[in-house]
Design a protein around this motif. Structure first.
Motif, PDB file in Angstrom:
ATOM      1  N   GLY A  71       4.891  11.987   9.531  1.00  0.00           N
ATOM      2  CA  GLY A  71       5.739  11.638   8.396  1.00  0.00           C
ATOM      3  C   GLY A  71       5.428  12.473   7.175  1.00  0.00           C
ATOM      4  N   SER A  72       4.143  12.701   6.942  1.00  0.00           N
ATOM      5  CA  SER A  72       3.735  13.507   5.798  1.00  0.00           C
ATOM      6  C   SER A  72       4.229  14.936   5.924  1.00  0.00           C
ATOM      7  CB  SER A  72       2.210  13.493   5.683  1.00  0.00           C
ATOM      8  OG  SER A  72       1.778  14.360   4.653  1.00  0.00           O
ATOM      9  N   LEU A  73       4.087  15.520   7.115  1.00  0.00           N
ATOM     10  CA  LEU A  73       4.500  16.912   7.317  1.00  0.00           C
ATOM     11  C   LEU A  73       6.004  17.069   7.144  1.00  0.00           C
ATOM     12  CD1 LEU A  73       4.002  19.833   8.184  1.00  0.00           C
ATOM     13  CD2 LEU A  73       4.168  19.069  10.566  1.00  0.00           C
ATOM     14  N   VAL A  74       6.790  16.240   7.845  1.00  0.00           N
ATOM     15  CA  VAL A  74       8.251  16.363   7.796  1.00  0.00           C
ATOM     16  C   VAL A  74       8.770  16.077   6.389  1.00  0.00           C
ATOM     17  CG1 VAL A  74      10.430  15.430   8.658  1.00  0.00           C
ATOM     18  CG2 VAL A  74       8.512  15.796  10.235  1.00  0.00           C
ATOM     19  N   ALA A  75       8.286  15.011   5.783  1.00  0.00           N
ATOM     20  CA  ALA A  75       8.768  14.627   4.454  1.00  0.00           C
ATOM     21  C   ALA A  75       8.463  15.703   3.424  1.00  0.00           C
ATOM     22  CB  ALA A  75       8.143  13.295   4.039  1.00  0.00           C
ATOM     23  N   THR A  76       7.247  16.231   3.468  1.00  0.00           N
ATOM     24  CA  THR A  76       6.850  17.228   2.474  1.00  0.00           C
ATOM     25  C   THR A  76       7.650  18.506   2.625  1.00  0.00           C
ATOM     26  OG1 THR A  76       4.610  16.312   2.426  1.00  0.00           O
ATOM     27  CG2 THR A  76       4.901  18.515   1.540  1.00  0.00           C
ATOM     28  N   MET A  77       7.826  18.976   3.851  1.00  0.00           N
ATOM     29  CA  MET A  77       8.553  20.224   4.059  1.00  0.00           C
ATOM     30  C   MET A  77      10.016  20.082   3.646  1.00  0.00           C
ATOM     31  SD  MET A  77       8.873  22.592   7.473  1.00  0.00           S
ATOM     32  CE  MET A  77       9.750  21.330   8.428  1.00  0.00           C
ATOM     33  N   VAL A  78      10.686  19.012   4.087  1.00  0.00           N
ATOM     34  CA  VAL A  78      12.091  18.804   3.742  1.00  0.00           C
ATOM     35  C   VAL A  78      12.266  18.661   2.241  1.00  0.00           C
ATOM     36  CG1 VAL A  78      14.047  17.224   3.942  1.00  0.00           C
ATOM     37  CG2 VAL A  78      12.705  17.810   5.972  1.00  0.00           C
TER      38      VAL A  78
ATOM     39  N   ALA B   6       0.833  -1.196   0.000  1.00  0.00           N
ATOM     40  CA  ALA B   6       0.000   0.000   0.000  1.00  0.00           C
ATOM     41  C   ALA B   6       0.865   1.242   0.000  1.00  0.00           C
ATOM     42  CB  ALA B   6      -0.925   0.007   1.216  1.00  0.00           C
ATOM     43  N   PHE B   7       0.322   2.338  -0.548  1.00  0.00           N
ATOM     44  CA  PHE B   7       0.982   3.629  -0.460  1.00  0.00           C
ATOM     45  C   PHE B   7      -0.039   4.672  -0.010  1.00  0.00           C
ATOM     46  CE2 PHE B   7      -0.658   3.596  -4.810  1.00  0.00           C
ATOM     47  CZ  PHE B   7      -1.184   4.866  -4.942  1.00  0.00           C
ATOM     48  N   SER B   8       0.465   5.762   0.519  1.00  0.00           N
ATOM     49  CA  SER B   8      -0.401   6.838   0.985  1.00  0.00           C
ATOM     50  C   SER B   8      -0.859   7.698  -0.185  1.00  0.00           C
ATOM     51  CB  SER B   8       0.335   7.710   2.006  1.00  0.00           C
ATOM     52  OG  SER B   8      -0.364   8.909   2.233  1.00  0.00           O
ATOM     53  N   TYR B   9      -2.160   7.880  -0.320  1.00  0.00           N
ATOM     54  CA  TYR B   9      -2.710   8.697  -1.394  1.00  0.00           C
ATOM     55  C   TYR B   9      -2.233  10.146  -1.272  1.00  0.00           C
ATOM     56  CZ  TYR B   9      -6.198  11.031  -4.310  1.00  0.00           C
ATOM     57  OH  TYR B   9      -6.821  11.806  -5.247  1.00  0.00           O
ATOM     58  N   GLY B  10      -2.152  10.648  -0.046  1.00  0.00           N
ATOM     59  CA  GLY B  10      -1.708  12.020   0.161  1.00  0.00           C
ATOM     60  C   GLY B  10      -0.302  12.275  -0.333  1.00  0.00           C
ATOM     61  N   SER B  11       0.563  11.270  -0.230  1.00  0.00           N
ATOM     62  CA  SER B  11       1.941  11.457  -0.671  1.00  0.00           C
ATOM     63  C   SER B  11       2.026  11.666  -2.171  1.00  0.00           C
ATOM     64  CB  SER B  11       2.799  10.254  -0.256  1.00  0.00           C
ATOM     65  OG  SER B  11       2.452   9.097  -0.991  1.00  0.00           O
ATOM     66  N   PHE B  12       1.017  11.212  -2.907  1.00  0.00           N
ATOM     67  CA  PHE B  12       0.993  11.442  -4.343  1.00  0.00           C
ATOM     68  C   PHE B  12       0.292  12.746  -4.697  1.00  0.00           C
ATOM     69  CE2 PHE B  12       2.414   7.176  -4.479  1.00  0.00           C
ATOM     70  CZ  PHE B  12       3.045   7.020  -5.692  1.00  0.00           C
ATOM     71  N   VAL B  13      -0.768  13.076  -3.962  1.00  0.00           N
ATOM     72  CA  VAL B  13      -1.464  14.332  -4.223  1.00  0.00           C
ATOM     73  C   VAL B  13      -0.519  15.517  -4.027  1.00  0.00           C
ATOM     74  CG1 VAL B  13      -3.298  15.873  -3.416  1.00  0.00           C
ATOM     75  CG2 VAL B  13      -3.747  13.440  -3.676  1.00  0.00           C
ATOM     76  N   HIS B  14       0.353  15.417  -3.022  1.00  0.00           N
ATOM     77  CA  HIS B  14       1.229  16.552  -2.757  1.00  0.00           C
ATOM     78  C   HIS B  14       2.270  16.760  -3.854  1.00  0.00           C
ATOM     79  CE1 HIS B  14       5.089  14.719  -1.528  1.00  0.00           C
ATOM     80  NE2 HIS B  14       5.543  15.943  -1.553  1.00  0.00           N
ATOM     81  N   ALA B  15       2.431  15.749  -4.737  1.00  0.00           N
ATOM     82  CA  ALA B  15       3.343  15.926  -5.865  1.00  0.00           C
ATOM     83  C   ALA B  15       2.882  17.074  -6.763  1.00  0.00           C
ATOM     84  CB  ALA B  15       3.442  14.636  -6.676  1.00  0.00           C
ATOM     85  N   LEU B  16       1.601  17.417  -6.703  1.00  0.00           N
ATOM     86  CA  LEU B  16       1.087  18.531  -7.498  1.00  0.00           C
ATOM     87  C   LEU B  16       1.609  19.878  -7.015  1.00  0.00           C
ATOM     88  CD1 LEU B  16      -2.626  17.340  -7.794  1.00  0.00           C
ATOM     89  CD2 LEU B  16      -0.848  17.204  -9.555  1.00  0.00           C
ATOM     90  N   THR B  17       2.189  19.911  -5.812  1.00  0.00           N
ATOM     91  CA  THR B  17       2.728  21.174  -5.308  1.00  0.00           C
ATOM     92  C   THR B  17       4.086  21.503  -5.913  1.00  0.00           C
ATOM     93  OG1 THR B  17       3.826  20.146  -3.387  1.00  0.00           O
ATOM     94  CG2 THR B  17       1.528  20.834  -3.112  1.00  0.00           C
ATOM     95  N   PHE B  18       4.810  20.511  -6.408  1.00  0.00           N
ATOM     96  CA  PHE B  18       6.158  20.759  -6.915  1.00  0.00           C
ATOM     97  C   PHE B  18       6.177  21.638  -8.162  1.00  0.00           C
ATOM     98  CE2 PHE B  18       6.976  17.276  -4.041  1.00  0.00           C
ATOM     99  CZ  PHE B  18       8.202  17.623  -3.491  1.00  0.00           C
ATOM    100  N   PRO B  19       5.268  21.453  -9.133  1.00  0.00           N
ATOM    101  CA  PRO B  19       5.241  22.397 -10.256  1.00  0.00           C
ATOM    102  C   PRO B  19       4.968  23.829  -9.807  1.00  0.00           C
ATOM    103  CG  PRO B  19       3.971  20.433 -10.790  1.00  0.00           C
ATOM    104  CD  PRO B  19       4.311  20.349  -9.337  1.00  0.00           C
ATOM    105  N   CYS B  20       4.198  23.984  -8.718  1.00  0.00           N
ATOM    106  CA  CYS B  20       3.899  25.329  -8.212  1.00  0.00           C
ATOM    107  C   CYS B  20       5.162  26.011  -7.705  1.00  0.00           C
ATOM    108  CB  CYS B  20       2.859  25.253  -7.094  1.00  0.00           C
ATOM    109  SG  CYS B  20       1.244  24.589  -7.577  1.00  0.00           S
TER     110      CYS B  20
END
Length: 222
Positions: free
Chosen positions: A118-125, A42-56
């Motif tokens: 994990g989501s918060l730390v990973a995304t910010m870093v 399994a993978f976290s759906y949120g970890s993929f949705v946040h990939a949309l922030t990188f183009p921004c």
């Protein structure tokens, strides 16, 4: 629409994605790793949705520079923490009489602390690393090779994001010998998503500036 108005549109989408992460991260989706001999994980759906922030952030770094892009990340963290707090309060509030779905609501939105952390730390870093690499490459290449700085920053940041998230959220839950393979499988899937990242950055930059690249931080060193 002015350039600043377009920035506000982009900023709205960006913080909106951050606001959704808390409730989306706890959603686990099947991950077929049979080709690695691991079956379906399994993978976290949120970890993929946040990939949309990188183009921004990459588009903002390209047009306005790394300082404004980092400010977006910090505001995203604030929005994430605020939404987490609001969801926590909502879970604690007593349900209305006769409402039978409170237990389901509580289970769904109380969140697993390790997954949320994990989501918060990973995304910010990962986002701050993405901006740093993007800026570094641009200072070396000038306005040329937007595709290079975008991909160099995204590939590294996505590896950081995936590794940090799964170690914080699932270390000790997933067997140690399996965890690196889950990280690798998730990362490879994210790279498939990242294929559309570069065209998105070009289109956003074109929409805001009317050109395919912009000076951004290069202005300060020219």
């Amino acid at each position: 629409m002015s350039r600043e108005s377009k920035y506000l549109v982009l900023f709205g989408f960006y913080v909106g994605f951050w606001g959704m992460l808390q409730s989306l991260t706890v959603k686990l989706v099947p991950l077929d790793l049979a080709w690695m001999g691991l079956g379906t994980l399994a993978f976290s759906y949120g970890s993929f949705v946040h990939a949309l922030t990188f183009p921004c952030t990459d588009a903002v770094a390209e047009i306005w520079g790394a300082k404004r892009a980092r400010s977006m990340v910090y505001m995203g963290v604030v929005v994430y923490l605020f939404c987490t707090l609001m969801l926590f309060i909502g879970v604690q509030l007593p349900p209305a009489e006769g409402w039978e779905n409170n237990e389901a609501y509580r289970v769904l939105f109380q969140g697993a602390p390790r997954i949320v952390a994990g989501s918060l730390v990973a995304t910010m870093v990962a986002q701050l690393w993405d901006i740093y690499v993007f800026e570094w490459v641009k200072r070396k290449t000038g306005q040329r090779y937007l595709w290079l700085r975008n991909n160099a920053s995204t590939f590294g940041s996505q590896l950081l994001d995936t590794s940090i998230f799964y170690v914080i959220a699932f270390y000790g839950v997933i067997p140690n010998e399996v965890l690196p393979k889950v990280i690798l499988g998730s990362y490879l899937l994210k790279m498939l998503v990242a294929i559309v990242d570069t065209p998105m950055v070009y289109l956003i930059v074109r929409w805001i500036t009317g050109s395919w690249t912009a000076k951004g931080d290069v202005e300060s060193v020219c």
